[in-house]
Design an enzyme around this catalytic site. Structure first.
Site, PDB file in Angstrom:
ATOM      1  CD  GLU A 167      -2.987  -1.013   2.293  1.00 46.50           C
ATOM      2  OE1 GLU A 167      -2.840  -0.152   3.178  1.00 46.50           O
ATOM      3  OE2 GLU A 167      -3.970  -1.765   2.249  1.00 46.50           O
ATOM      4  CD  GLU A 355      -3.374  -5.907   4.111  1.00 47.80           C
ATOM      5  OE1 GLU A 355      -4.153  -5.025   4.536  1.00 47.80           O
ATOM      6  OE2 GLU A 355      -2.148  -5.802   4.165  1.00 47.80           O
TER       7      GLU A 355
HETATM    8  C1  FCB Z   1      -4.029  -2.134   5.702  1.00 46.31           C
HETATM    9  C2  FCB Z   1      -2.611  -2.480   6.123  1.00 46.31           C
HETATM   10  C3  FCB Z   1      -2.519  -3.526   7.184  1.00 46.31           C
HETATM   11  C4  FCB Z   1      -3.616  -3.382   8.213  1.00 46.31           C
HETATM   12  C5  FCB Z   1      -4.965  -3.259   7.577  1.00 46.31           C
HETATM   13  C6  FCB Z   1      -6.102  -3.139   8.553  1.00 46.31           C
HETATM   14  O1  FCB Z   1      -4.067  -0.826   5.245  1.00 46.31           O
HETATM   15  O2  FCB Z   1      -1.879  -2.943   5.002  1.00 46.31           O
HETATM   16  O3  FCB Z   1      -1.231  -3.496   7.730  1.00 46.31           O
HETATM   17  O4  FCB Z   1      -3.323  -2.337   9.061  1.00 46.31           O
HETATM   18  O5  FCB Z   1      -4.978  -2.164   6.715  1.00 46.31           O
END
Ligand code: FCB
Length: 445
Positions: A167, A355
């Protein structure tokens, strides 16, 4: 109900973590400090004045935690390498003890039949690099390339799946524009060069990796939210376009050879001041996969009060919608819409959801955590991934965020995202109902 089979045998199921959020052992075995060690140990930077010094003590407990992953039937484990654990000064001397730790982690994981997926940079920049300007210093490109080279040489014989950055929009935006994440810097003068150098590292890091491990499966990850204008007015639509350029398109498009989205985002114009003659050619890289990280949808409204962007997000708790502890709307369709949007880039070969997950208030009762809301969140989002897949969208994997309740950056230990509960006093782990749900789902052959 749906089942695992419907996704096909090749679909990658996993769970994601990040070094700083779980490892702890911040000053053990000659590790150097990262910007997160510095930032989180300053007063009032993190909710509750928490820090990640000990976190989940994964550094010492990783064998048991890997067994837990195995027990949960999770075949793929995403974790990140701490740059200052491997190179304490960011450059130069390799810390063998740090390399040994990741060797153990990779080897134990593979012994259990759990495939490692390694992120090279998940936000814990060596403090000594920040002292030289961090992401705003062009030299970070060669320092990062050297770090990637070390990792590829040390671990590339066993690790096949790599992600270059986690990110970049979040670590440049929150860390170098808003100042709410490490290193706590603010303003366009920091943000713009940090963006360009991160975008260069994204592609150059991938080139270094491929030159050493030509058969590696190389991707990188992006934060992305589904956006909708607050009203159908032209102003709100244009505001949404600007926010989209900033939070969804800024890093993917240069990697695809499309350049920065400056047409829709004037505030980026100054980025060309940081270009060297060959940069245009250096930005693209043909990634094997793109990692998308989606949690929610955002509603955008035009605002004269926000300089340059002239747009703002309407917070979820003002919208009378279901929310998580992060004040993120629970809106599963956002997953489908995000996959669909990125699928339209014909240059992307494969998408993996690297994620997705949720923080809710968990209640311990009778030794159990019946986190129905989290289990439903996961089910509902995985269902949307299936819908996308059935519609022919090239999505080929899904990783839950996250294994353990951990250090959630600026929010400290307050939002619990784990499918396994962490007792931060005793470090005891307790599988939550959502963890059992994922286990059963993955068991369904
Ligand atoms: C993302 C991050 C991860 C975690 C989630 C909730 O932005 O990559 O490390 O904090 O959010």
């Amino acid at each position: 109900m749906f089942n695992k089979k419907q996704f096909g045998a090749e679909f990658k199921w996993g769970v994601s973590t990040a070094a700083y959020q779980i490892e702890g052992a911040h000053n053990i075995d000659d590790k150097g400090f990262s910007i997160w060690d510095t930032f989180s140990n300053q007063n009032k930077k993190i909710l509750g004045n928490h820090n990640g010094n000990h976190a989940c003590d994964f550094y010492n407990r990783h064998e048991d935690d890997l067994k837990l992953i195995k027990y949960l039937n999770i075949p793929n484990f995403r974790f990140s390498l701490s740059w200052p654990r491997i190179l304490p000064s960011g450059i130069g001397t390799i810390n063998q003890k740090g390399v040994d730790f990741y060797d153990r982690l990779i080897d134990h994981s593979m012994e259990l039949g759990v495939t490692p997926w390694v992120t090279l940079y998940h936000w814990d920049l060596p403090q000594m690099i920040e002292d030289k300007g961090g992401w705003t210093n062009r030299d970070v490109v060669s320092w990062f390339s050297d770090f990637v080279e070390v990792c590829a040489n040390k671990f590339g014989d066993r690790v096949n799946n790599w992600m270059i950055l986690n990110e970049p929009m979040v670590f440049t935006g929150a860390g170098y524009f808003l100042g709410i994440h490490a290193p706590g810097r603010k303003g366009l003068k920091n943000f713009i060069p940090a963006v360009h150098h991160a975008a260069l590292c994204q592609s150059l890091g991938a080139r270094v990796l491929k030159s050493i491990c030509p058969n590696a499966n190389v991707g990188t990850t992006f934060s992305c939210s589904h956006l909708e204008p607050n009203t159908s007015s032209e102003k709100d639509k244009l505001a949404t376009k600007r926010v989209d350029a900033l939070i969804n398109r800024l890093f993917i498009e240069p990697s695809l050879g499309l350049g920065y989205p400056t047409d829709d985002l004037k505030l980026l114009d100054r980025i060309y001041d940081y270009f060297l003659p060959d940069d245009e050619k250096l930005l693209p890289f043909d990634f094997d996969f793109v990692g998308l990280q989606n949690y929610t949808r955002e509603i955008v409204t035009h605002s004269y009060f926000v300089p340059l962007l002239q747009a703002k997000l309407i917070k979820a708790d003002k919208r009378n919608v279901p929310i998580t502890l992060m004040n993120w709307e629970v809106y599963p369709d956002a997953m489908y819409q995000t996959l669909k949007k990125f699928d339209q880039y014909s240059q992307i070969k494969k998408i993996i959801v690297t994620e997705n997950g949720a923080a809710f208030h968990d209640v311990f009762f009778d030794g159990k955590i019946e986190d129905e809301l989290r289990a439903n969140y996961l089910k509902d989002h995985i269902r949307e991934v299936l819908r996308a897949k059935n519609d022919g969208i090239k999505v080929e994997g899904y990783f839950v965020w996250t294994l353990l309740d951990n250090f959630e950056w600026a929010e400290g230990f307050y939002p619990r995202f784990g499918i396994v509960h962490t007792n931060f006093k005793t470090q005891e782990r307790t599988i939550k109902k959502s963890g059992y749900w994922y286990k059963n789902f993955l068991d369904n052959k």
